[in-house]
Write a protein that holds these residues in place. Structure first.
Motif, mmCIF file in Angstrom:
data_model
loop_
_atom_site.group_PDB
_atom_site.id
_atom_site.type_symbol
_atom_site.label_atom_id
_atom_site.label_comp_id
_atom_site.label_asym_id
_atom_site.label_seq_id
_atom_site.Cartn_x
_atom_site.Cartn_y
_atom_site.Cartn_z
ATOM 1 N N ALA A 577 50.508 77.928 44.978
ATOM 2 C CA ALA A 577 51.444 77.517 43.931
ATOM 3 C C ALA A 577 51.278 78.382 42.686
ATOM 4 C CB ALA A 577 51.229 76.051 43.581
ATOM 5 N N MET A 578 52.330 79.173 42.392
ATOM 6 C CA MET A 578 52.369 79.919 41.130
ATOM 7 C C MET A 578 53.166 79.125 40.108
ATOM 8 S SD MET A 578 52.841 83.975 41.861
ATOM 9 C CE MET A 578 53.865 83.989 43.319
ATOM 10 N N MET A 579 52.874 79.381 38.826
ATOM 11 C CA MET A 579 53.693 78.787 37.777
ATOM 12 C C MET A 579 53.569 79.621 36.515
ATOM 13 S SD MET A 579 51.656 75.404 36.392
ATOM 14 C CE MET A 579 52.961 75.100 35.198
ATOM 15 N N PRO A 580 54.593 79.615 35.658
ATOM 16 C CA PRO A 580 54.516 80.355 34.398
ATOM 17 C C PRO A 580 53.435 79.781 33.492
ATOM 18 C CG PRO A 580 56.773 79.690 34.886
ATOM 19 C CD PRO A 580 55.892 78.949 35.832
ATOM 20 N N VAL A 581 52.790 80.651 32.751
ATOM 21 C CA VAL A 581 51.744 80.250 31.812
ATOM 22 C C VAL A 581 52.114 80.761 30.422
ATOM 23 C CG1 VAL A 581 49.315 80.524 31.174
ATOM 24 C CG2 VAL A 581 49.950 80.236 33.576
ATOM 25 N N SER A 582 52.116 79.857 29.469
ATOM 26 C CA SER A 582 52.496 80.217 28.106
ATOM 27 C C SER A 582 51.458 81.133 27.467
ATOM 28 C CB SER A 582 52.650 78.947 27.263
ATOM 29 O OG SER A 582 52.870 79.267 25.910
ATOM 30 N N ASN A 583 51.949 81.995 26.578
ATOM 31 C CA ASN A 583 51.031 82.827 25.792
ATOM 32 C C ASN A 583 50.265 82.001 24.772
ATOM 33 O OD1 ASN A 583 51.728 85.299 27.015
ATOM 34 N ND2 ASN A 583 53.538 85.498 25.704
ATOM 35 N N GLU A 584 50.810 80.857 24.398
ATOM 36 C CA GLU A 584 50.167 79.982 23.421
ATOM 37 C C GLU A 584 49.856 78.641 24.075
ATOM 38 O OE1 GLU A 584 49.158 80.916 20.529
ATOM 39 O OE2 GLU A 584 50.106 82.895 20.664
ATOM 40 N N PRO A 585 48.675 78.094 23.846
ATOM 41 C CA PRO A 585 48.287 76.831 24.492
ATOM 42 C C PRO A 585 49.042 75.643 23.917
ATOM 43 C CG PRO A 585 46.629 77.489 22.897
ATOM 44 C CD PRO A 585 47.617 78.625 22.974
ATOM 45 N N SER A 586 49.155 74.597 24.719
ATOM 46 C CA SER A 586 49.790 73.365 24.235
ATOM 47 C C SER A 586 48.920 72.664 23.200
ATOM 48 C CB SER A 586 50.073 72.424 25.406
ATOM 49 O OG SER A 586 48.876 72.097 26.089
ATOM 50 N N ILE A 587 47.594 72.827 23.330
ATOM 51 C CA ILE A 587 46.662 72.328 22.319
ATOM 52 C C ILE A 587 46.335 73.488 21.391
ATOM 53 C CG2 ILE A 587 44.397 71.314 21.888
ATOM 54 C CD1 ILE A 587 46.227 69.425 23.373
ATOM 55 N N GLN A 588 46.779 73.414 20.167
ATOM 56 C CA GLN A 588 46.605 74.523 19.231
ATOM 57 C C GLN A 588 45.123 74.810 18.986
ATOM 58 O OE1 GLN A 588 49.162 76.430 18.025
ATOM 59 N NE2 GLN A 588 47.524 77.755 17.281
ATOM 60 N N LYS A 589 44.750 76.070 19.152
ATOM 61 C CA LYS A 589 43.376 76.469 18.879
ATOM 62 C C LYS A 589 43.220 76.813 17.398
ATOM 63 C CE LYS A 589 42.900 78.593 23.454
ATOM 64 N NZ LYS A 589 42.600 79.823 24.206
ATOM 65 N N GLU A 590 41.994 76.712 16.944
ATOM 66 C CA GLU A 590 41.726 77.111 15.564
ATOM 67 C C GLU A 590 41.915 78.615 15.407
ATOM 68 O OE1 GLU A 590 38.619 73.888 13.672
ATOM 69 O OE2 GLU A 590 37.883 75.864 14.213
ATOM 70 N N GLU A 591 42.566 79.015 14.362
ATOM 71 C CA GLU A 591 42.716 80.412 14.015
ATOM 72 C C GLU A 591 42.015 80.652 12.679
ATOM 73 O OE1 GLU A 591 44.029 82.898 15.670
ATOM 74 O OE2 GLU A 591 44.797 81.743 17.381
ATOM 75 N N PRO A 592 41.516 81.861 12.450
ATOM 76 C CA PRO A 592 40.902 82.165 11.156
ATOM 77 C C PRO A 592 41.853 81.891 9.994
ATOM 78 C CG PRO A 592 40.379 83.873 12.747
ATOM 79 C CD PRO A 592 41.385 82.970 13.406
ATOM 80 N N SER A 593 41.282 81.419 8.903
ATOM 81 C CA SER A 593 42.045 81.076 7.708
ATOM 82 C C SER A 593 41.306 81.613 6.485
ATOM 83 C CB SER A 593 42.194 79.560 7.605
ATOM 84 O OG SER A 593 40.913 78.956 7.459
ATOM 85 N N GLU A 594 41.854 81.359 5.330
ATOM 86 C CA GLU A 594 41.196 81.822 4.107
ATOM 87 C C GLU A 594 39.836 81.155 3.948
ATOM 88 O OE1 GLU A 594 42.051 81.978 -0.721
ATOM 89 O OE2 GLU A 594 43.684 81.528 0.681
ATOM 90 N N GLU A 595 39.768 79.864 4.317
ATOM 91 C CA GLU A 595 38.499 79.140 4.179
ATOM 92 C C GLU A 595 37.523 79.463 5.296
ATOM 93 O OE1 GLU A 595 36.822 74.552 3.582
ATOM 94 O OE2 GLU A 595 38.933 74.902 4.079
ATOM 95 N N PHE A 596 38.045 79.609 6.516
ATOM 96 C CA PHE A 596 37.210 79.912 7.691
ATOM 97 C C PHE A 596 37.769 81.184 8.346
ATOM 98 C CE2 PHE A 596 37.204 75.248 7.161
ATOM 99 C CZ PHE A 596 35.847 75.049 6.916
ATOM 100 N N PRO A 597 37.363 82.350 7.863
ATOM 101 C CA PRO A 597 38.067 83.590 8.201
ATOM 102 C C PRO A 597 37.629 84.323 9.464
ATOM 103 C CG PRO A 597 36.449 84.003 6.497
ATOM 104 C CD PRO A 597 36.376 82.544 6.788
ATOM 105 N N VAL A 598 36.652 83.783 10.210
ATOM 106 C CA VAL A 598 36.083 84.523 11.338
ATOM 107 C C VAL A 598 36.129 83.685 12.602
ATOM 108 C CG1 VAL A 598 34.026 85.738 12.181
ATOM 109 C CG2 VAL A 598 34.530 85.723 9.737
ATOM 110 N N TYR A 599 36.429 84.347 13.739
ATOM 111 C CA TYR A 599 36.326 83.686 15.043
ATOM 112 C C TYR A 599 34.850 83.489 15.392
ATOM 113 C CZ TYR A 599 41.213 84.793 16.417
ATOM 114 O OH TYR A 599 42.573 84.875 16.513
#
Length: 715
Positions: A577-599
Motif C-alpha cells: 500500500a502506497m500513499m501520498p505523504v505531506s511535506n509538513e506533518p499534521s502535528i506541527q513541530k517546533e521551529e526555531p524562533s527569536e526566543e528559542f533559535p536553535v534546533y
C-alpha cells in the motif's frame, strides 16, 4: 625458608584458582552479538575477559559495550534481595514473602478503591521473548488491567506501524544482513550505525569494497556519514519532505518499475499526483539540501539494479515518523526494490529485543503473534490459548507516555515497572517524574536503584542476562537462544518467575503454572501460531541447532523465512500500500524562533546504552563519556558566546539542563546535538515536547527548539 613459603603459597593458589566459562550474548543493541565470558577466580578475587563467538549475524564480532557488558552484572551496587521503602524514606531489606504480601495488599486496595484499570504495567525492550509475552499476559490476566505499554514505544513504533500498514507485516529487516554487501546503492536515513550498532558496519564496508554507492541522511557528520559517498545534511524533522523530493525525481525521470507497480502495489497514482504538486526548489528550501544533491541521490538509487533503504531513530523519532518511514517505503515500491535478492528495507532496531518485545503483547494494542487486541477473532484465539473468555481480556490501553499522563492526572494510581527507567527515557521528563511521585504504590523490578526505582515503594531484584535463559529476536527477525549459565546471586529471581509469583498472590496462579522458561516459549509458540509474527515452528532445540531461526516459521519442518515478499505482500490482496505523504506533518513541530533559535536533536554515543543505568556502572565505558555534552558548530557557539569545553545552559519551553560544550564542524550551524544517557540536570528529555505521532504515538525526540547560553553558577 623463603623458598618453602613461596612453594606453599603457589600450591595453595593453584588449589583455589578456578575458571568458569559462560556462553551468552550481549544485552545491549539489536545485533545481539554472541559472547564467551571467562571468569577466573584466584583466591577470592575474580577476573573477567570476554571475546566474540561465531554466529550467523555478527560472525564473532563484538563492540566495546559487549566486551564490558558483564561489569554491571557483577557490580557491587547490584540489588540481590527485595527492598521496601521505610518511613525514613530509605530502602530496607525484606523477605520475598513480605514483598509479595505488600504487592497483594496494595494492588488489591488500589483496584478496590480506584478500579481495575487503576493499575498499570510498564515494560522494556530488553526483556526476553518469554518475559515480554508473560508481561502482557500478566497485565491482562494477572492484574486484569488494560494499561500496559513499554519503552520500545520510543524506539521502533514508527517503523513498526509503517511496515505493518505498507507491507501487512513488520519485521526489522525484509532480507538478511548477508545480502547487504551485494546491494548496489544503500540509503542510510537517520541512522548512526557506527556508534549505535558498530558490529553491523563490516557489512556496509564490504558493500563499499564491492562498489556500492552509499547515501547517508543526517543533520550531523558521524562515523556513518564519513563512510558514505553522498551525505544529505537535512534539517532536523524534514525527512518526509526530503524523501518526497527523491520520489519526485524518480517519477519524473521515469526511474520506476512500472510492471512491479501495476502488479504488486496500490496507490501509485495518488503518489504521482502528489509529487507533481510541489517543486524541487521548495523541497530544497524546506530541507536545507541542495537540489543537485537530491537529484543525485534519486538518480543513483533509481538507476541501480539493486538497492536497500535503512531507517532508524533520526527519521522515526518524530511526530510524523510513521509517515516519513512510509515515504521511504514508497521509494522502494516505485523502484521495485523489494522482495528481490539484495533489495529491501531495514529498520535498525535499537534495543536488544526491540523486535521480539513488540511482537507478543507488551504494546497496549497488541496480543501475542502481533495480533490486534481490537480484532474479535484475534481476541478469541488468544483467550482459548490462555484458557479464559475473550471478555476477560481487557481492551486497548494507551501508549507509554500517555500512561504517564494518566498517572499525572490520577487515573492510574499504581504501577508495576519492569526493566525500564521512564523518568529518563520519556519526553517531558519533569512531568513524568512528578506524576510517578503521586502513585499510591510503585513496584520496580530492577537490578539497580535507577532514577525511577528510587521513587518506588518496593524494588524486586531480577537476574541479569548472564543468569536468565531465554530467546530474543534480533534486528533481522532472527530468534536466538541465550543461555543463562551463571549462578543466580543472592535472592534474585528470573523476571518470569517474579511475574508468576505476583500472579499467584493476586489469585491467578492457575494461569501461570510454568516450571521452566521453555514452558513459556512453548505457549508463546502456540499463541503466535497463524499470527503476523509466527514462531510456531520453532523449538529451543531447533533454534540452538540452527543458531537462530528467522520468523515467520509456521511449522517444525519450515526453515524460517530469509527474504520476505518474494511473491506477495501480507495484505489480503497480496499488494503493498502506497500513499501520498505531506511535506509538513499534521502535528506541527517546533521551529526555531527569536526566543528559542536553535534546533535540538538527540541520540546515542558508542560507549553508553539507553538511560545509562547499566553502562555507567562500567568504568571502561564511563571513562569515555562520564558526562553529557552539547555538540555545537563553532560559528554558532561564537554567536552565543559559548567557549569550547565550557558549561552551557540549554532551555526549551519545558525546562532547562546544563551540559558541557563540544565544538564540532560536523553539525549544521542551526542545530545542536545532546545524547540521552544521563539523568537529572543533564537529562535532555526534560526539554522534549509532549506531542505524539498520531499514528504510532511516538514522541518527537529529534526535533525541538531551544536557547543556548553560557552557564553561570549562582553562588
Amino acid at each position: 625458608m623463603t623458598d618453602l613459603l613461596l612453594k606453599y603459597f603457589r600450591e595453595k593458589e593453584q588449589k583455589v584458582q578456578s575458571e568458569k566459562v559462560y556462553n551468552t550474548q550481549c544485552p545491549f543493541c539489536s545485533m545481539q552479538c554472541k559472547i564467551q565470558l571467562v571468569e577466573q577466580t584466584v583466591v577470592t578475587r575474580k577476573k573477567y575477559s570476554a571475546q566474540g563467538l561465531d554466529n550467523p549475524t555478527t560472525q564473532g564480532r563484538v563492540c566495546i559495550k559487549g566486551l564490558n557488558a558483564h561489569h554491571h552484572a557483577v557490580h557491587k551496587d547490584r540489588i540481590t534481595y527485595p527492598m521496601a521503602k521505610g518511613e525514613d524514606g530509605q530502602f530496607h531489606r525484606i523477605s520475598w514473602d513480605k514483598a509479595l504480601h505488600l504487592i497483594k495488599e496494595n494492588f488489591t486496595e488500589i483496584q478496590r478503591e480506584d478500579g481495575m484499570d487503576a493499575l498499570s504495567v510498564y515494560g522494556g525492550g530488553s526483556l526476553t521473548n518469554e518475559s515480554a509475552y508473560l508481561l502482557g499476559k500478566f497485565a491482562r490476566i494477572g492484574l486484569q488491567t488494560k494499561y500496559i505499554d513499554y519503552n520500545g514505544r520510543f524506539c521502533m513504533s514508527s517503523a513498526a506501524s509503517a511496515g505493518a500498514k505498507v507491507f501487512g507485516i513488520d519485521r526489522g529487516l525484509t532480507n538478511t544482513l548477508s545480502e547487504i554487501p551485494e546491494s548496489e546503492v544503500i540509503i542510510l536515513a537517520g541512522t548512526n550505525i557506527a556508534d549505535c550498532q558498530p558490529t553491523i558496519m563490516p557489512y556496509f564496508e564490504e558493500a563499499k569494497a564491492n562498489g556500492a554507492y552509499i547515501i547517508a541522511i543526517d543533520p550531523r557528520e558521524t562515523g556513518t556519514t564519513k563512510m558514505a559517498d553522498l551525505h544529505l545534511k537535512v534539517k532536523p524533522g524534514k525527512d518526509a519532505a526530503l524523501s518526497n523530493g527523491i520520489l519526485k525525481v524518480l517519477i519524473e525521470e521515469n526511474l520506476i518499475d512500472e510492471s512491479f507497480i501495476d502488479e504488486r502495489t496500490n496507490g501509485f497514482d495518488e503518489v504521482q499526483e502528489h509529487v507533481a504538486s510541489f517543486s524541487l526548489e521548495e523541497i530544497s528550501q524546506s530541507t536545507g539540501v541542495a537540489e543537485a544533491e537530491i537529484q543525485k541521490a534519486a538518480m543513483k538509487f533509481g538507476k541501480a539494479a539493486t538497492g536497500t533503504i535503512f531507517t532508524a531513530r533520526g527519521v522515526e523519532q518524530q511526530t510524523d515518523g510513521h509517515m516519513a518511514v512510509r515515504n521511504f517505503l514508497n521509494i522502494l515500491l516505485v523502484t521495485g526494490k523489494i522482495g528481490k535478492p539484495n533489495c529491501g528495507y531495514g529498520a535498525i532496531t535499537g534495543q536488544a529485543n526491540g523486535q521480539g518485545g513488540r511482537e507478543h503483547g507488551q504494546k497496549s494494542d497488541q496480543l501475542p503473534g502481533y495480533r490486534s487486541i481490537e480484532n474479535p477473532d484475534h481476541r478469541q484465539y488468544i483467550a482459548e490459548v490462555w484458557g479464559v473468555k475473550d471478555t476477560d481480556i481487557p481492551g486497548k490501553g494507551v501508549s507509554a507516555y500517555e500512561m504517564m499522563e494518566k498517572v499525572h492526572q490520577g487515573e492510574i494510581t499504581g504501577m508495576f515497572l519492569m526493566a525500564s527507567n521512564p523518568i529518563v527515557s520519556n519526553p517531558n521528563a519533569t512531568l513524568v517524574k512528578n506524576g510517578l511521585k503521586k502513585l499510591k504504590y510503585l513496584v520496580a523490578v530492577d537490578m539497580f536503584i535507577s532514577e525511577t526505582a528510587e521513587l518506588a515503594d518496593l524494588i524486586l531484584p531480577p537476574t541479569s542476562y548472564l543468569e536468565n535463559e531465554g530467546t530474543l529476536t534480533n534486528m533481522e527477525g532472527r530468534v536466538m537462544h541465550r543461555e543463562g549459565q551463571r549462578r543466580i546471586p543472592g535472592e534474585a529471581k528470573h523476571d518470569w518467575k517474579i511475574l508468576c509469583e505476583v500472579a499467584r498472590v493476586m489469585g491467578k496462579e492457575e494461569y501461570f503454572t510454568y516450571e521452566t522458561v521453555e514452558d513459556i516459549f512453548n505457549e508463546l509458540r502456540v499463541a503466535s501460531r497463524g499470527g503476523m509474527a509466527d514462531y510456531y515452528g520453532m523449538t529451543y532445540e531447533r533454534i540452538k541447532e540452527k543458531e537462530g531461526i528467522l520468523w515467520p516459521c509456521p511449522d517444525t519442518t519450515h526453515e524460517g523465512t530469509s527474504r520476505l515478499f518474494e511473491e506477495r505482500f501480507h495484505h489480503a490482496d497480496g499488494r503493498a500500500a502506497m500513499m501520498p505523504v505531506s511535506n509538513e506533518p499534521s502535528i506541527q513541530k517546533e521551529e526555531p524562533s527569536e526566543e528559542f533559535p536553535v534546533y535540538l536533536t538527540t541520540g546515542r554515543v558508542m560507549a553508553h546504552y539507553l538511560t545509562g543505568v547499566q553502562t555507567r556502572k562500567t568504568s571502561a565505558l564511563n571513562a569515555r563519556f562520564f558526562e553529557s555534552f552539547i555538540e555545537i558548530h563553532p560559528s554558532t557557539a561564537r554567536k552565543y558566546e559559548i567557549e569550547d569545553n565550557s558549561l552551557v545552559k540549554i532551555t526549551s519551553k519545558r525546562g532547562e539542563i546544563v551540559v558541557r560544550s563540544k565544538w564540532s564542524t560536523d553539525i549544521r550551524e542551526d542545530t545542536v546535538f545532546v545524547p540521552f544517557h544521563w539523568a537529572e540536570s543533564q537529562n535532555v528529555n526534560n526539554l522534549i515536547p509532549r506531542e505524539l505521532d498520531p499514528q504510532c504515538r511516538m514522541p518527537g525526540f529529534k526535533t525541538s527548539a531551544v536557547k543556548v547560553q553560557p552557564f553561570t553558577a549562582v553562588i
